[in-house]
Motif scaffolding. Sequence first.
Motif, PDB file in Angstrom:
ATOM      1  N   VAL A  46      -7.517  17.584 -25.384  1.00  0.00           N
ATOM      2  CA  VAL A  46      -8.547  17.014 -26.250  1.00  0.00           C
ATOM      3  C   VAL A  46      -9.931  17.182 -25.624  1.00  0.00           C
ATOM      4  N   TYR A  47     -10.897  17.417 -26.484  1.00  0.00           N
ATOM      5  CA  TYR A  47     -12.309  17.324 -26.095  1.00  0.00           C
ATOM      6  C   TYR A  47     -12.692  15.858 -26.281  1.00  0.00           C
ATOM      7  N   VAL A  48     -12.921  15.140 -25.177  1.00  0.00           N
ATOM      8  CA  VAL A  48     -13.031  13.682 -25.257  1.00  0.00           C
ATOM      9  C   VAL A  48     -14.318  13.205 -25.930  1.00  0.00           C
ATOM     10  N   ARG A  49     -15.297  14.086 -26.100  1.00  0.00           N
ATOM     11  CA  ARG A  49     -16.516  13.633 -26.791  1.00  0.00           C
ATOM     12  C   ARG A  49     -16.333  13.603 -28.305  1.00  0.00           C
ATOM     13  N   CYS A  50     -15.552  14.532 -28.841  1.00  0.00           N
ATOM     14  CA  CYS A  50     -15.410  14.602 -30.294  1.00  0.00           C
ATOM     15  C   CYS A  50     -14.019  14.222 -30.781  1.00  0.00           C
ATOM     16  N   GLY A  51     -12.985  14.367 -29.933  1.00  0.00           N
ATOM     17  CA  GLY A  51     -11.631  14.020 -30.330  1.00  0.00           C
ATOM     18  C   GLY A  51     -10.823  15.153 -30.914  1.00  0.00           C
ATOM     19  N   HIS A  52     -11.376  16.361 -31.000  1.00  0.00           N
ATOM     20  CA  HIS A  52     -10.612  17.492 -31.532  1.00  0.00           C
ATOM     21  C   HIS A  52      -9.508  17.873 -30.548  1.00  0.00           C
ATOM     22  N   VAL A  53      -8.286  18.004 -31.080  1.00  0.00           N
ATOM     23  CA  VAL A  53      -7.117  18.297 -30.253  1.00  0.00           C
ATOM     24  C   VAL A  53      -6.779  19.776 -30.355  1.00  0.00           C
ATOM     25  N   ILE A  71      -8.261  13.866 -33.429  1.00  0.00           N
ATOM     26  CA  ILE A  71      -8.293  14.657 -34.659  1.00  0.00           C
ATOM     27  C   ILE A  71      -7.313  15.821 -34.504  1.00  0.00           C
ATOM     28  N   PHE A  72      -6.151  15.676 -35.161  1.00  0.00           N
ATOM     29  CA  PHE A  72      -5.125  16.718 -35.103  1.00  0.00           C
ATOM     30  C   PHE A  72      -5.252  17.630 -36.319  1.00  0.00           C
ATOM     31  N   GLN A  73      -4.860  18.888 -36.148  1.00  0.00           N
ATOM     32  CA  GLN A  73      -4.737  19.806 -37.302  1.00  0.00           C
ATOM     33  C   GLN A  73      -3.265  20.001 -37.579  1.00  0.00           C
ATOM     34  N   PRO A 114       1.711  19.279 -35.049  1.00  0.00           N
ATOM     35  CA  PRO A 114       0.276  19.546 -34.927  1.00  0.00           C
ATOM     36  C   PRO A 114       0.042  20.900 -34.288  1.00  0.00           C
ATOM     37  N   GLN A 115      -1.036  21.547 -34.701  1.00  0.00           N
ATOM     38  CA  GLN A 115      -1.324  22.899 -34.214  1.00  0.00           C
ATOM     39  C   GLN A 115      -2.683  22.973 -33.546  1.00  0.00           C
ATOM     40  N   CYS A 116      -2.793  23.905 -32.621  1.00  0.00           N
ATOM     41  CA  CYS A 116      -4.097  24.225 -32.043  1.00  0.00           C
ATOM     42  C   CYS A 116      -4.919  24.935 -33.119  1.00  0.00           C
ATOM     43  N   PRO A 117      -6.096  24.441 -33.484  1.00  0.00           N
ATOM     44  CA  PRO A 117      -6.864  25.051 -34.571  1.00  0.00           C
ATOM     45  C   PRO A 117      -7.388  26.439 -34.249  1.00  0.00           C
ATOM     46  N   VAL A 118      -7.335  26.836 -32.988  1.00  0.00           N
ATOM     47  CA  VAL A 118      -7.823  28.175 -32.609  1.00  0.00           C
ATOM     48  C   VAL A 118      -6.658  29.093 -32.281  1.00  0.00           C
ATOM     49  N   GLY A 119      -5.769  28.657 -31.388  1.00  0.00           N
ATOM     50  CA  GLY A 119      -4.634  29.494 -31.004  1.00  0.00           C
ATOM     51  C   GLY A 119      -3.486  29.445 -31.980  1.00  0.00           C
ATOM     52  N   LEU A 120      -3.502  28.480 -32.906  1.00  0.00           N
ATOM     53  CA  LEU A 120      -2.470  28.307 -33.936  1.00  0.00           C
ATOM     54  C   LEU A 120      -1.073  28.088 -33.350  1.00  0.00           C
ATOM     55  N   SER A 121      -0.994  27.626 -32.104  1.00  0.00           N
ATOM     56  CA  SER A 121       0.293  27.311 -31.494  1.00  0.00           C
ATOM     57  C   SER A 121       0.659  25.866 -31.808  1.00  0.00           C
TER      58      SER A 121
END
Length: 414
Positions: free
Chosen positions: A303-310, A408-410, A275-282
């Motif tokens: 994680v942002y606990v309100r939306c689940g984006h990891v 929600i993983f990318q 899984p990757q960070c959707p912004v830092g791409l790490s």
Amino acid sequence: MVLEGNPEVGSPRTSDLRHPGNLPFALLHRLPLSGVKQPSHQGWGVSIQHPPGQPDQGPQLSPALSNRGQHSISYTLSRSHSVIVEYTHDSDTDMFQIGRSTENMIDFVVTDTSPGGGAAEGPSAQSTISRYACRILCDRRPPYTARIYAAGFDASSNIFLGERAAKWRTPDGLMDGLTTNGVLVMHPAGGFSEDSAPGVWREISVCGNVYTLRDSRSAQQRGKLVENESNVLQDGSLIDLCGATLLWRTPAGLLRAPTLKQLEAQRQEANAARPQCPVGLSTLAFPSPARGRTAPDKQQPWVYVRCGHVHGYHGWGCRRERGPQERECPLCRLVGPYVPLWLGQEAGLCLDPGPPSHAFAPCGHVCSEKTARYWAQTPLPHGTHAFHAACPFCGAWLTGEHGCVRLIFQGPLD
């Protein structure tokens, strides 16, 4: 904390539960035998009248109370009147005692836990757990039925219910009573499995009868007798001691729970998906449990606990006007807590071996969907009359509409 029923022979003295976190402790066959029972012909008890002007002096006035080999329960009805019920040894059961006292007769020493899972500390942290909170009697023969009773015997093999404690005679003429802060039990509906649902909290009396809850935790007026329920512990039963909550697991129930090897395989499988960070791409990776929780790893998922984006860790998006921990998700713009994710490692707390897809809010502990939803819907006693859902792995009170969030993983871009 997890109590596991296990018939294998073990040590008479069990373990100390004062360390933070959730660890399992097994109840084993005991040698020498420790079970006790109330003889049917002794149910009425021995009534002791104290002379006027001489209040109850306890052991000095009763041979039963001064004999360490004689288990008994003393019900103080007034300053001049007590009823003593004597118990006899029972070779068919083993007795285990739980409480705050560190004396040898207490098998499991428990201390209060604060939200977040740590032990309550500091001079102002007065414990609400009784020194001799409860006792569990387990049959020595299959199916090893376990029954719970309020209050435990002290170093003199006695239980004292003072003048202010709730006590009464049952319709059969037997004495019974409740401890100051009570022992509450909740049996899950449908067993502790994928189809489980939270049950109803009840209070257990000194003699093991089941009652509805009092108006407040220490009220002197007892609840109503629940005749169609018993004090027999089931797989997944919760035991609340007013400061600590215990989970009872059976060997059969634990066979359905995931093993530590399965949890480790799930961790490796999640990391293998890269899984990757959707912004830092790490690339993100859950750290090994052997590393501990000293500080988040540089590859730790957040994680942002309100939306689940990891994401991976970053320092932008702070919304300090909303609070010191509030961040804005760069993908959906929802503002809420931003926390590291930690895989829950206590298998006994899990309902199924499902994939780690959900996280508790706001602590970030990760487990399967069914495990997360069950605990998020289970109210745990708090204070004198409040209930609040909590993370089973750390004890943090759950927040938000559902108490948990789907992660929600990318995946990797390649």
